[in-house]
Design a protein around this motif. Structure first.
Motif, short mmCIF file in Angstrom:
data_model
loop_
_atom_site.label_atom_id
_atom_site.label_comp_id
_atom_site.label_asym_id
_atom_site.label_seq_id
_atom_site.Cartn_x
_atom_site.Cartn_y
_atom_site.Cartn_z
N VAL A 150 31.52 55.75 23.09
CA VAL A 150 31.24 54.82 22.01
C VAL A 150 32.53 54.50 21.27
O VAL A 150 33.31 55.39 20.93
N GLN A 151 32.76 53.22 21.03
CA GLN A 151 33.91 52.80 20.25
C GLN A 151 33.47 52.60 18.81
O GLN A 151 32.47 51.93 18.55
N ALA A 183 30.93 52.06 12.01
CA ALA A 183 29.83 51.59 12.85
C ALA A 183 30.13 51.88 14.31
O ALA A 183 31.30 51.92 14.72
N ALA A 184 29.07 52.03 15.09
CA ALA A 184 29.20 52.39 16.50
C ALA A 184 28.82 51.23 17.40
O ALA A 184 27.98 51.36 18.26
N SER A 185 29.42 50.08 17.20
CA SER A 185 29.23 48.91 18.07
C SER A 185 27.76 48.58 18.27
O SER A 185 27.31 48.34 19.40
N GLY A 186 26.98 48.63 17.18
CA GLY A 186 25.59 48.25 17.27
C GLY A 186 24.65 49.32 17.77
O GLY A 186 23.45 49.10 17.90
N ARG A 187 25.17 50.49 18.07
CA ARG A 187 24.32 51.58 18.56
C ARG A 187 24.13 52.61 17.46
O ARG A 187 24.84 52.63 16.46
N SER A 188 23.17 53.48 17.66
CA SER A 188 22.98 54.59 16.75
C SER A 188 23.91 55.74 17.15
O SER A 188 24.21 55.92 18.32
N PHE A 189 24.32 56.47 16.16
CA PHE A 189 25.13 57.64 16.42
C PHE A 189 24.28 58.75 17.05
O PHE A 189 23.09 58.87 16.76
N SER A 190 24.90 59.54 17.89
CA SER A 190 24.22 60.69 18.49
C SER A 190 25.23 61.81 18.63
O SER A 190 26.39 61.68 18.23
N GLY A 191 24.75 62.92 19.20
CA GLY A 191 25.65 64.05 19.38
C GLY A 191 25.58 65.02 18.22
O GLY A 191 24.56 65.13 17.55
N TYR A 192 26.68 65.73 17.97
CA TYR A 192 26.70 66.83 17.00
C TYR A 192 27.06 66.37 15.59
O TYR A 192 26.41 66.74 14.62
N ALA A 193 28.11 65.55 15.47
CA ALA A 193 28.58 65.20 14.13
C ALA A 193 29.45 63.95 14.17
O ALA A 193 29.91 63.53 15.24
N LEU A 194 29.66 63.38 13.00
CA LEU A 194 30.65 62.32 12.83
C LEU A 194 31.62 62.77 11.75
O LEU A 194 31.19 63.25 10.70
N GLY A 195 32.88 62.60 12.03
CA GLY A 195 33.89 63.02 11.08
C GLY A 195 34.73 61.87 10.55
O GLY A 195 34.90 60.86 11.24
N TRP A 196 35.22 62.04 9.35
CA TRP A 196 36.19 61.13 8.76
C TRP A 196 37.53 61.87 8.67
O TRP A 196 37.57 63.05 8.30
N PHE A 197 38.58 61.15 8.99
CA PHE A 197 39.93 61.69 8.96
C PHE A 197 40.83 60.67 8.29
O PHE A 197 40.45 59.50 8.12
N ARG A 198 42.02 61.10 7.92
CA ARG A 198 42.98 60.16 7.35
C ARG A 198 44.39 60.57 7.75
O ARG A 198 44.65 61.73 8.03
N LYS A 232 20.92 55.62 11.46
CA LYS A 232 22.13 56.31 11.93
C LYS A 232 23.03 55.36 12.71
O LYS A 232 23.66 55.74 13.70
N SER A 233 23.09 54.09 12.27
CA SER A 233 23.97 53.15 12.94
C SER A 233 25.26 52.91 12.18
O SER A 233 26.22 52.37 12.73
#
Length: 119
Positions: free
Chosen positions: A2-3, A23-38, A76-77
């Motif tokens: 997923v991009q 956003a995940a290119s119109g898809r819902s997120f899946s898997g374990y987690a989503l992270g933010w970084f800087r 979760k999109s």
């Protein structure tokens, strides 16, 4: 793979707020987690916070705790990073990435969105 696409960055005065989106290119997120970084100029990329999909729990770096909040929409999109009480040291390019399992690396990095906090 997923991009991801980050948006919402900009220029804000110290003490102000911004809300970033991932956003995940119109898809819902899946898997374990989503992270933010800087990543600030001349510095390594650092962890900001994450949301776990199975529980919805969030975790944050000490530097942003109590100022930043991660949330997602009901489908979760889109995942949001609400940033309050911004400081000049929060200036960086902000990225999101997904973690498909507890042991996997974060991947799917987007192009990032620039946040600049003026003093």
């Amino acid at each position: 793979q997923v991009q991801l696409v980050e948006s919402g960055g900009g220029l804000v005065q110290a003490g102000g707020s911004l809300r970033l989106s991932c956003a995940a290119s119109g898809r819902s997120f899946s898997g374990y987690a989503l992270g933010w970084f800087r990543q600030a100029p001349g510095k390594e990329r650092e962890f900001v916070g994450r949301i776990k999909w199975n529980t919805g729990s969030t975790g944050y770096a000490d530097s942003v705790k109590d100022r930043f909040t991660i949330s997602s929409d009901n489908r979760k999109s889109t995942v949001y990073l609400q940033m309050n009480s911004l400081k000049p040291e929060d200036t960086a390019v902000y990225y999101c990435a997904t973690k498909m399992t507890i042991t996997a690396q974060y991947n799917g990095w987007g192009q990032g969105t620039q946040v600049t906090v003026s003093s």
